[in-house]
Design a protein around this motif. Structure first.
Motif, PDB file in Angstrom:
ATOM      1  N   GLU A 118       0.859  -1.312  -0.173  1.00  0.00           N
ATOM      2  CA  GLU A 118       0.017   0.053   0.044  1.00  0.00           C
ATOM      3  C   GLU A 118       0.930   1.359  -0.016  1.00  0.00           C
ATOM      4  N   ALA A 129      -3.923  -2.495  -3.667  1.00  0.00           N
ATOM      5  CA  ALA A 129      -2.579  -2.948  -2.921  1.00  0.00           C
ATOM      6  C   ALA A 129      -2.895  -4.395  -2.509  1.00  0.00           C
ATOM      7  N   ALA A 153       3.207   0.550  -3.820  1.00  0.00           N
ATOM      8  CA  ALA A 153       2.023   1.339  -4.490  1.00  0.00           C
ATOM      9  C   ALA A 153       2.012   1.512  -5.979  1.00  0.00           C
TER      10      ALA A 153
END
Length: 155
Positions: free
Chosen positions: A69, A79, A73
């Motif tokens: 996440e 994610a 990214a």
């Protein structure tokens, strides 16, 4: 003198079996991705060279979801989904390479992962990623070699 310097290494390396080179390439590339995948899970560990053995039901670590996440990214993919896909690929593709089973497909998957990592995650690590890509491309071009299930199954 120059002729001698080029001829001696050529003679030495000409006798090096291609099967050994491809086996070592498969092992080296598989190990990088397998060990990376192992850092993303808990309750299962298999690293015979380090003496790590734990045979439970693997689950993805919370830290893996955090990495995907906030650090990795990736664009265009959630994610959590990326974490699951990458973790699965880092376990399945190395197994294919080690066994020499569907080697070209496994190497293509690792090349695709390498390109994603290079482009979207760690673009400054191009020297390392180039070595992974070179190994994957060699396996895609040459196949697994004689010491493989691919060879056994195609005989």
């Amino acid at each position: 003198m120059l002729n001698l310097l080029t001829r001696v290494p050529e003679q030495l390396f000409r006798t090096l079996p291609e099967a050994l080179i491809l086996l070592l390439t498969r092992f080296a590339l598989a190990t990088v991705f397998w060990l990376s995948g192992q850092t993303k899970i808990e309750d299962f560990a298999f690293n015979p060279l380090a003496g790590q053995f734990e045979f439970g039901l693997p689950t993805i670590k919370e830290s893996t979801f955090f990495l995907f996440e906030y650090e990795y990214a990736l664009p265009l993919i959630p994610a959590n989904l990326a974490a699951y896909l990458a973790t699965a690929a880092e376990h399945v593709l190395p197994i294919l390479l080690i066994l020499g089973l569907f080697t070209r497909l496994g190497a293509a998957g690792i090349l695709a992962m390498t390109l994603v990592i290079q482009i979207f995650v760690y673009p400054s690590a191009y020297a390392l990623h180039a070595s992974w890509a070179a190994m994957a491309l060699l396996l895609m071009k040459q196949g697994a070699g004689r010491v493989s299930l691919d060879n056994l199954l195609t005989r």
